[in-house]
Scaffold this active site. Structure first.
Site, PDB file in Angstrom:
ATOM      1  N   GLU A 130       0.953  -1.285   0.089  1.00 19.13           N
ATOM      2  CA  GLU A 130       0.104  -0.093  -0.068  1.00 19.13           C
ATOM      3  C   GLU A 130       0.870   1.155   0.063  1.00 19.13           C
ATOM      4  O   GLU A 130       0.619   2.131  -0.619  1.00 19.13           O
ATOM      5  CB  GLU A 130      -0.916   0.075   1.316  1.00 19.13           C
ATOM      6  CG  GLU A 130      -2.062  -1.231   1.303  1.00 19.13           C
ATOM      7  CD  GLU A 130      -1.439  -2.353   1.903  1.00 19.13           C
ATOM      8  OE1 GLU A 130      -0.251  -2.587   2.072  1.00 19.13           O
ATOM      9  OE2 GLU A 130      -2.387  -2.751   2.467  1.00 19.13           O
TER      10      GLU A 130
ATOM     11  N   ARG B 170       3.647  -1.108  15.314  1.00 19.02           N
ATOM     12  CA  ARG B 170       2.192  -0.717  16.306  1.00 19.02           C
ATOM     13  C   ARG B 170       3.050   0.068  17.381  1.00 19.02           C
ATOM     14  O   ARG B 170       2.213   0.802  18.228  1.00 19.02           O
ATOM     15  CB  ARG B 170       1.256  -1.664  16.358  1.00 19.02           C
ATOM     16  CG  ARG B 170       2.047  -3.049  17.325  1.00 19.02           C
ATOM     17  CD  ARG B 170       1.105  -4.034  17.107  1.00 19.02           C
ATOM     18  NE  ARG B 170       1.593  -5.347  17.574  1.00 19.02           N
ATOM     19  CZ  ARG B 170       2.217  -6.365  17.158  1.00 19.02           C
ATOM     20  NH1 ARG B 170       2.557  -5.887  15.704  1.00 19.02           N
ATOM     21  NH2 ARG B 170       2.785  -7.412  17.580  1.00 19.02           N
TER      22      ARG B 170
HETATM   23  O1  LIG Z   1       6.314   0.050   8.277  1.00 24.69           O
HETATM   24  P1  LIG Z   1       5.878  -0.925   7.252  1.00 24.69           P
HETATM   25  O2  LIG Z   1       7.263  -2.057   6.988  1.00 24.69           O
HETATM   26  O3  LIG Z   1       5.405  -0.527   5.890  1.00 24.69           O
HETATM   27  O4  LIG Z   1       4.556  -2.023   7.765  1.00 24.69           O
HETATM   28  C1  LIG Z   1       3.503  -1.637   7.951  1.00 24.69           C
HETATM   29  C2  LIG Z   1       2.832  -2.304   9.094  1.00 24.69           C
HETATM   30  O5  LIG Z   1       2.508  -3.614   8.270  1.00 24.69           O
HETATM   31  C3  LIG Z   1       2.551  -4.714   9.499  1.00 24.69           C
HETATM   32  O6  LIG Z   1       3.861  -5.444   9.256  1.00 24.69           O
HETATM   33  C4  LIG Z   1       1.572  -5.603   9.412  1.00 24.69           C
HETATM   34  O7  LIG Z   1       0.533  -5.355   8.617  1.00 24.69           O
HETATM   35  C5  LIG Z   1       2.452  -3.928  10.674  1.00 24.69           C
HETATM   36  O8  LIG Z   1       2.976  -4.400  11.819  1.00 24.69           O
HETATM   37  C6  LIG Z   1       3.293  -2.593  10.305  1.00 24.69           C
HETATM   38  O9  LIG Z   1       3.078  -1.489  11.142  1.00 24.69           O
END
Ligand SMILES: O=P(O)(O)OC[C@H]1O[C@](O)(CO)[C@@H](O)[C@@H]1O
Length: 548
Positions: free
Chosen positions: A213, A269
């Site tokens: 995303e 988180r």
């Molecule tokens: O900071 P990143 O690596 O983009 O991950 C975003 C989020 O995706 C996850 O790994 C899981 O959806 C979360 O724990 C994390 O905060």
């Protein structure tokens, strides 16, 4: 490694719950003149009234025994000393270090003083924020930056967004901060429409710099920038990153000096206190960001040092377990009576459900008990006109945390007194309910006939005896907001420790990501889907047909 059911306090609580089943809270108040004082504890600017719970002093003693027997004291020591308590990823869990760098010199983890890294990063954030606020940072056409768009998702989005919103009264003039998370094109499209590419800076927040995303939205932002007068050479003037993957951020076009580090020992988180909190610091200024960290640090110190029976995260965590495991509560509601804190339940939902949504003990054995509840909630008083009906008369037991400041940032006539009255009246109504006699009398007073009274009364009876905590603070400030979120972080850890699970990994989210990539490839190609289940095949076809 323990299964909590084998602990002697667990067994004592099982019996105690049976012994207490006929006791209601209202009678506990009648029988104990000092109950409120005895069931109140304070720390870091917050006072917790936990007297409206289905608990006697003996219940609390047993619950504290449980926390102790489950090994909380060692667990706390392990966390604060940098032990690898995230055992499945073999990592330390040190969000507490992110808010301790002003109070402590050294915290050696795997041969590195992590506090030095934290201090260096805060310094770098400070300089960056100062450049933006002074107008020294210029876009590629020489204009000063007026808007910052934070692109991230999950822990790299929700915490900073919720805190920035909670601290609205502290926002600095001059720069507006926006957040984009969803891969749904409507999210970024809506934001970009409001922005001028010459005066906009994007902060791409992704620990891994590999999240679908975030990368998709970052690419969309860069395309927008390039198609509105920007050039590849000037990307670095409009894009910064927070990531542990410097290589990928540089490949994207970021200048290395505009990449802020993240570390393995901070879970997503739990990361808003790191450079992931940069959008907060830009919105409210570094002075307020430091106060936020300090408030959280005060709660950390309370958690680390206060006796268990006076320890807010321990009390709240243990009471939560009391309802989940001994009263079959499936959910837990958070209801802030503060408009700026309205999104907090979503952050705590992410924090708690990603942490404690687990079915295996630390050693891999399956759990025998329920673990993390469904966390939900929303702003009071709005929820009173929506889901509170279920809280008062539904068939499910929903423990509630009411959260309220004593003073408002926006006092208008009696608004705050009305708001606060509603907060108190909800917890009171949950506890006292309405008896059959009261309901009958009410109808009689309103002139109802005997027939009407017989018909309506059962619908007006409210059983009561529904538990809640009330958390009060003088005012929502950066420090009290920081302490509040830290309180919930530690409450989550306390519960994970009681259940004997790892609150710091998140393997469950991986399967959906892998399958998502596979299905995406099928949506955009002529692949043979016959091996998939019939439902997924049909849904893929529906999408492809609509694109044709
Ligand atoms: O900071 P990143 O690596 O983009 O991950 C975003 C989020 O995706 C996850 O790994 C899981 O959806 C979360 O724990 C994390 O905060």
């Amino acid at each position: 490694m323990h299964s909590p059911t084998t602990l002697s306090a667990w067994q004592a609580l099982t019996q105690h719950q049976k012994d207490m089943s006929a006791t209601d809270m209202a009678s506990l108040f009648k029988d104990d003149a000092t109950r409120t004082q005895d069931f109140t504890a304070s720390a870091a600017g917050w006072t917790l009234d936990y007297s409206k719970n289905r608990a006697t002093k003996h219940t609390l003693t047993l619950l504290i025994d449980l926390v102790k027997e489950a090994g909380i004291e060692d667990a706390i020591k392990g966390m604060f000393s940098g032990a690898h308590i995230n055992n499945t990823e073999d990592r330390s869990v040190l969000h507490v270090a992110l808010r301790a760098s002003h109070a402590q010199d050294t915290l050696m983890v795997d041969g590195v003083n992590v506090l030095e890294e934290v201090r260096a990063t805060l310094k770098k954030m400070d300089a960056f924020v100062a450049q933006l606020h002074s107008g020294e940072w210029k876009g590629h056409t020489g204009k000063t930056i007026t808007d910052v768009v934070s692109i991230g998702i999950g822990g790299s989005y929700l915490g900073p967004k919720v805190v920035a919103e909670a601290l609205t009264p502290y926002k600095k003039d001059g720069i507006k901060v926006h957040f984009v998370a969803n891969i749904d094109g409507s999210d970024i499209t809506g934001k970009l429409k409001q922005l001028d590419p010459e005066t906009t800076l994007f902060v791409i927040s992704s620990k891994t710099f590999g999240t679908l995303e975030t990368l998709s939205n970052a690419n969309a932002a860069r395309d927008w920038f390039l198609s509105h007068g920007g050039s590849a050479a000037s990307v670095s003037k409009h894009f910064a990153a927070v990531s542990s993957n410097v290589k990928k951020a540089v490949e994207f076009g970021m200048a290395e000096e505009n990449i802020f580090p993240m570390w393995d020992w901070v879970g997503g988180r739990y990361s808003l206190w790191s450079a992931i909190g940069l959008p907060v610091a830009i919105a409210v200024g570094m002075d307020n960001f430091y106060e936020l960290l300090d408030g959280a640090h005060q709660m950390d110190e309370h958690f680390r040092t206060a006796p268990l029976a006076e320890n807010l995260p321990v009390i709240m965590g243990a009471l939560g377990v009391w309802y989940i495991n001994f009263h079959n509560a499936q959910t837990h509601a958070l209801i802030p009576y503060d408009h700026y804190l309205r999104a907090m339940p979503a952050h705590i939902q992410q924090l708690d459900m990603e942490s404690n949504g687990k079915a295996n003990l630390l050693n891999g054995d399956g759990v025998e008990t329920d673990t993390g509840p469904i966390i939900w909630g929303g702003a009071g008083t709005n929820g009173q006109h929506a889901y509170h009906q279920l809280l008062h008369q539904g068939t499910r037991l929903v423990p509630v945390d009411f959260i309220a400041p004593l003073a408002s940032h926006n006092p208008i006539k009696d608004h705050h007194a009305q708001l606060f009255a509603n907060c108190l009246s909800q917890s009171q109504a949950l506890m006292v309910g309405k008896t059959l006699e009261q309901a009958q009398q009410e109808l009689r007073d309103a002139g109802a006939t005997d027939e009407q009274i017989a018909k309506i009364t059962p619908h007006k009876v409210i059983k009561g005896n529904r538990p809640s905590n009330t958390l009060l603070t003088n005012k929502m400030t950066p420090a009290t907001v920081g302490a509040l979120i830290a309180l919930y972080e530690h409450r989550t850890f306390v519960q994970g420790t009681i259940w004997g699970i790892n609150s710091f990994d998140q393997w469950g989210v991986e399967l959906g990501k892998v399958l998502g990539t596979d299905i995406f490839n099928r949506l955009v190609s002529d692949s043979d889907n016959s091996a998939l289940d019939a439902s997924t095949q049909a849904l893929i076809e529906a999408f492809k047909k609509a694109q044709a």
